[in-house]
Design an enzyme around this catalytic site. Structure first.
Site, PDB file in Angstrom:
ATOM      1  N   ASP A  92       0.822  -1.218  -0.205  1.00  0.00           N
ATOM      2  CA  ASP A  92      -0.035   0.029   0.148  1.00  0.00           C
ATOM      3  C   ASP A  92       0.910   1.138   0.026  1.00  0.00           C
ATOM      4  OD1 ASP A  92       0.986  -0.393   2.485  1.00  0.00           O
ATOM      5  OD2 ASP A  92      -0.827  -0.239   3.487  1.00  0.00           O
ATOM      6  N   HIS A  93       2.169   1.156   0.306  1.00  0.00           N
ATOM      7  CA  HIS A  93       2.982   2.487   0.402  1.00  0.00           C
ATOM      8  C   HIS A  93       3.561   2.684  -0.931  1.00  0.00           C
ATOM      9  CE1 HIS A  93       2.202   2.067   4.707  1.00  0.00           C
ATOM     10  NE2 HIS A  93       2.912   3.108   5.131  1.00  0.00           N
TER      11      HIS A  93
ATOM     12  N   ASP B 115       4.102  -1.014  11.262  1.00  0.00           N
ATOM     13  CA  ASP B 115       3.732   0.505  11.063  1.00  0.00           C
ATOM     14  C   ASP B 115       3.184   1.115  12.256  1.00  0.00           C
ATOM     15  OD1 ASP B 115       2.881   1.808   8.267  1.00  0.00           O
ATOM     16  OD2 ASP B 115       1.472   2.371   9.945  1.00  0.00           O
TER      17      ASP B 115
ATOM     18  N   ARG C 237      -0.644  12.923  10.302  1.00  0.00           N
ATOM     19  CA  ARG C 237       0.848  13.504  10.359  1.00  0.00           C
ATOM     20  C   ARG C 237       1.190  14.473   9.396  1.00  0.00           C
ATOM     21  NH1 ARG C 237       4.006   7.876  11.418  1.00  0.00           N
ATOM     22  NH2 ARG C 237       3.200   7.829  13.541  1.00  0.00           N
TER      23      ARG C 237
ATOM     24  N   SER D 120       7.042   7.257  13.010  1.00  0.00           N
ATOM     25  CA  SER D 120       6.837   6.135  12.410  1.00  0.00           C
ATOM     26  C   SER D 120       7.510   4.878  13.064  1.00  0.00           C
ATOM     27  CB  SER D 120       7.320   6.082  10.793  1.00  0.00           C
ATOM     28  OG  SER D 120       8.412   5.656  10.852  1.00  0.00           O
TER      29      SER D 120
ATOM     30  N   ARG E 180       9.557   2.748  11.160  1.00  0.00           N
ATOM     31  CA  ARG E 180      10.240   2.484  10.267  1.00  0.00           C
ATOM     32  C   ARG E 180      11.587   1.982  10.835  1.00  0.00           C
ATOM     33  NH1 ARG E 180       9.989   8.212   7.437  1.00  0.00           N
ATOM     34  NH2 ARG E 180       7.995   7.436   7.564  1.00  0.00           N
TER      35      ARG E 180
HETATM   36  C1  MIC Z   1       4.036   6.590   8.156  1.00  0.00           C
HETATM   37  O1  MIC Z   1       2.947   6.968   8.346  1.00  0.00           O
HETATM   38  O2  MIC Z   1       5.099   7.346   8.643  1.00  0.00           O
HETATM   39  C2  MIC Z   1       4.430   5.001   7.577  1.00  0.00           C
HETATM   40  C3  MIC Z   1       4.931   5.076   6.483  1.00  0.00           C
HETATM   41  O3  MIC Z   1       3.367   4.414   7.478  1.00  0.00           O
HETATM   42  C4  MIC Z   1       5.330   4.551   8.606  1.00  0.00           C
HETATM   43  C5  MIC Z   1       5.804   3.126   8.326  1.00  0.00           C
HETATM   44  C6  MIC Z   1       7.050   3.362   7.302  1.00  0.00           C
HETATM   45  O4  MIC Z   1       7.865   4.383   7.579  1.00  0.00           O
HETATM   46  O5  MIC Z   1       7.291   2.513   6.514  1.00  0.00           O
HETATM   47  C7  MIC Z   1       4.766   4.342  10.286  1.00  0.00           C
HETATM   48  O6  MIC Z   1       3.849   4.962  10.439  1.00  0.00           O
HETATM   49  O7  MIC Z   1       5.161   3.380  10.872  1.00  0.00           O
HETATM   50 FE1  SF4 Z   2      -0.067   4.886   5.099  1.00  0.00          FE
HETATM   51 FE2  SF4 Z   2       1.354   5.710   7.243  1.00  0.00          FE
HETATM   52 FE3  SF4 Z   2      -0.158   7.320   5.890  1.00  0.00          FE
HETATM   53 FE4  SF4 Z   2      -1.271   5.578   7.186  1.00  0.00          FE
HETATM   54  S1  SF4 Z   2      -0.259   7.138   8.317  1.00  0.00           S
HETATM   55  S2  SF4 Z   2      -1.829   6.083   5.139  1.00  0.00           S
HETATM   56  S3  SF4 Z   2       0.105   3.945   6.918  1.00  0.00           S
HETATM   57  S4  SF4 Z   2       1.702   6.311   5.239  1.00  0.00           S
END
Ligand code: MIC
Ligand code: SF4
Length: 647
Positions: free
Chosen positions: A66-67, A121, A381, A537, A539
């Site tokens: 999905d990313h 995630d 975010r 996140s 990550r």
């Molecule tokens: C995000 O919303 O920052 C992400 C991208 O979903 C991350 C995961 C990632 O960095 O792959 C998260 O929330 O953990």
């Molecule tokens: Fe995707 Fe992270 Fe954004 Fe949710 S917050 S839509 S998991 S990138």
């Protein structure tokens, strides 16, 4: 002795396999379900492969794509193919690209009250909307859980948010969580679970509850959870999964560590202003604000209910000429239903740019705003630069406020829209799981070939901790550093998630582009940070890239939960200033020494860092469990797991 339990305590206690249910101590939990997404998934599956477990031991493990769905090179498609083949081989369900955002789809198709879920995630707590104990974790922790190992958390404090009243027309679930963020701040939830209760709960549908638990991640909380009640049952029935329903709530005389009361009837539409989710203001406080862009979607606000409200607002109107409106429904199920009931046509007709069901603009995968552009987003975010435009100004709002504003060209209080019709969950959702590929049977799994592309490089291996650390402070940063600072995402960098040497070149690029080259040249270094270091996140790249660059320790005023766990998993020592004011006594470029760190780590709760440049001794705290200390000594979780034969 108090024998009444909160809801979170009931689920935690039923899953403890190591440790005692005592606040502040570490407990190991049995994990029933796991999820991964593609941007963290390749690493998690490489780590799982390294553990040598043939088939996952969870009740259900699901991999979502999905990313990284923009495919402007071979990298993302190769990674998707790798994940798909690992899933077939090792017993994991594979949600194909196009099927939707992990948290939305998991809620629809797999989540179950009373179960434990960890996901690579940070927004995994979305599952708290149906009474699951759903926690965000690093990929390595998810790999260990897939292999049957326990997942460790510090037994949290439980904060009760007592909801009374009912939301006024056009005031949304998003406003509830923005209000909580306003009151508690982005670090107010660290070490805590936020448990919702009270009469107001029954006025909220499951998707609304999920919006609230999803964005609880922005409080830094371990997770957030709602009771499982008749509304949960109806949702699960509409998803054709009533059999997984169990009623769950806190005991009436359960004792909480803190209680907050929110009267839903008194809430008004809110917005989180740049550049932090807790910088919350009312429309009136923000005043007249001309906007350039509106993005509706993300795992926070992309349910059918959200989309129906948006379509209602857009019906028969045209998006303001100065505004670009994009809409990404959260899942194939949502998109399909919008297509069938005509709401999609309404959106298209109004001029919305329809995006695929994926994270998209939320992670900087397209739709970056114009220079200095003001963008209203229904996401969770708004960290600086996350949109892909360095000087972009992102406001986090409800879908109702977003849609109303897309029409006027200004930030618009949706209560000006007049009467609001009742929006209800359908009796039956459209169910077609044809985009979820089941794994091969045990009989066939050995013959499945794992397909690796050239972008997939092995993850960096950490070494057991050396006796002394002698290293330069290669970088000093301030408070609330996010993982988007440490390891930025976006369309350009995300395709490198499977290639640590390459992605490391962007480590801290937002703060100091010269850091990666400097760190590599120094070979060993230490980072100094402020409060709430590593928020955001899950990550683990924010730990693996520093590991690759030779970072041995990070000294801060305080850490965010998941990032601190990721540092330990990577074998990087997290230290906290005993006196916050000592932060000012270390300068970037100072030579630091930690003598006998192995011994100090074994023996006590403090570690002395000597600043050889200034000659000052600085005391730091290590509030770690014995398990975490052993992990650091072994050089991270994988080494520790190999040594101990367990997670
Ligand atoms: C995000 O919303 O920052 C992400 C991208 O979903 C991350 C995961 C990632 O960095 O792959 C998260 O929330 O953990
Ligand atoms: Fe995707 Fe992270 Fe954004 Fe949710 S917050 S839509 S998991 S990138």
């Amino acid at each position: 002795m108090n024998m009444a339990y909160t809801l979170a305590e009931k689920i935690i206690n039923a899953h403890i396999v190591d440790g005692e249910p005592v606040r502040g101590t570490e407990v190991g939990l049995k994990i029933d379900q796991t999820l991964t997404q593609d941007a963290t998934g390749t690493m998690a599956y490489l780590e799982f492969e390294a553990m040598g477990v043939p088939r996952v031991k969870t009740e259900r493990s699901v991999a979502y794509i999905d990313h990284n769905t923009l495919q402007n090179g071979f990298e993302n498609a190769d990674d998707h193919r790798f994940i798909g083949s690992v899933c077939r081989k090792h017993g994991i369900y594979f949600s194909r690209p196009g099927n939707g955002i992990c948290h939305q789809v998991h809620l629809e198709r797999f989540g179950a009250p009373g179960k434990t879920l960890i996901g690579s995630d940070s927004h995994t707590p979305t599952g708290g909307g149906i009474g699951m104990l759903a926690i965000g974790a690093g990929g390595m922790d998810v790999a260990v859980a897939m292999g049957g190992g326990a997942y460790y958390i510090t037994y949290p404090e439980i904060v009760n948010v007592k909801l009374t009243g009912k939301l006024q027309p056009w005031v949304a679930a998003k406003d509830v969580i923005l209000e909580v963020l306003k009151r508690l701040s982005v670090k107010g939830g660290v070490g805590k679970i936020i448990e919702y209760s009270g009469d107001g709960v029954k006025t909220l549908s499951v998707p609304e509850r999920a919006t609230i638990t999803n964005m609880g991640a922005e409080l830094g909380a371990t997770t957030s959870i709602f009771p499982s009640d008749e509304i949960t049952r109806e949702f699960l029935r509409a998803e054709g999964r009533e059999e997984v329903f169990v009623p769950l709530s806190a005991d009436e005389d359960a004792v909480y560590d803190k209680v907050i009361e929110i009267n839903l009837s008194e809430l008004v539409p809110l917005a989180a202003c740049p550049h932090s989710p807790d910088n919350v203001k009312t429309c009136e406080e923000i005043g007249k604000l001309k906007i350039d862009q509106v993005c509706i979607g993300s795992c926070t606000n992309s349910s059918l209910l959200d989309m129906l409200k948006v379509a209602h607002i857009l019906k028969g109107k045209t998006v303001h000429p100065d505004v670009s409106l994009s809409i990404a429904p959260g899942s194939k199920q949502v998109l399909n239903m919008l297509a069938e009931n005509g709401a999609l046509a309404v959106m298209i007709d109004a001029g919305a740019r329809i995006l695929e069901s994926a994270c998209g603009p939320c992670i900087g995968m397209g739709q970056s705003p114009n220079s200095k552009g003001i963008s209203l987003r229904t996401f969770n975010r708004n960290f600086e630069g996350r949109s892909g435009t360095k000087d972009g100004q992102v406001y986090l709002v409800s879908p109702e406020l977003a849609a109303a504003s897309a029409l006027t060209g200004y930030l618009t209080d949706p209560r000006t829209l007049g009467d609001m019709p009742e929006f209800e969950i359908p009796e039956k959702f459209y169910i077609n799981d044809n985009m979820i590929v089941p794994p091969a049977s045990e009989k066939d799994m050995d013959s499945v070939e794992v397909l690796r592309g050239p972008n997939i490089k092995p993850f960096p291996v950490s070494e057991p901790l050396e006796k002394d650390i002698n290293a330069v402070c290669a970088l000093k940063v301030g408070d609330n550093i996010t993982t988007d600072h440490i390891m930025p995402a976006g369309a350009k960098i995300l395709p490198l998630r499977s290639n640590i040497p390459e992605i490391s070149k962007y480590c801290f690029a937002v703060c100091d582009e010269t850091f990666p080259a400097r760190a590599l040249e120094l070979k060993k270094s230490i980072i100094v940070g402020g409060a709430n270091y590593g928020q955001g996140s899950s990550r683990e790249h924010a730990a693996l890239a520093p590991l690759y660059l030779g970072v041995k320790a990070v000294i801060t005023k305080s850490f965010a939960r998941i990032h601190m766990a990721n540092l330990i998993n990577a074998g990087i020592v997290p230290l906290v200033f005993e006196n916050e004011s000592d932060y000012d006594r270390i300068n970037q470029g100072d030579e630091l020494e930690i003598q006998d760190i192995t011994d100090q780590l074994k023996k006590g709760d403090t570690i002395t860092v000597t600043d050889k440049t200034t000659g000052v001794d600085i005391i730091t705290k290590v509030s770690l469990s014995d398990r975490q200390r052993e992990m650091l000594l072994a050089g991270g979780l994988l080494n520790y797991t190999k040594l101990n034969g367990k997670g």
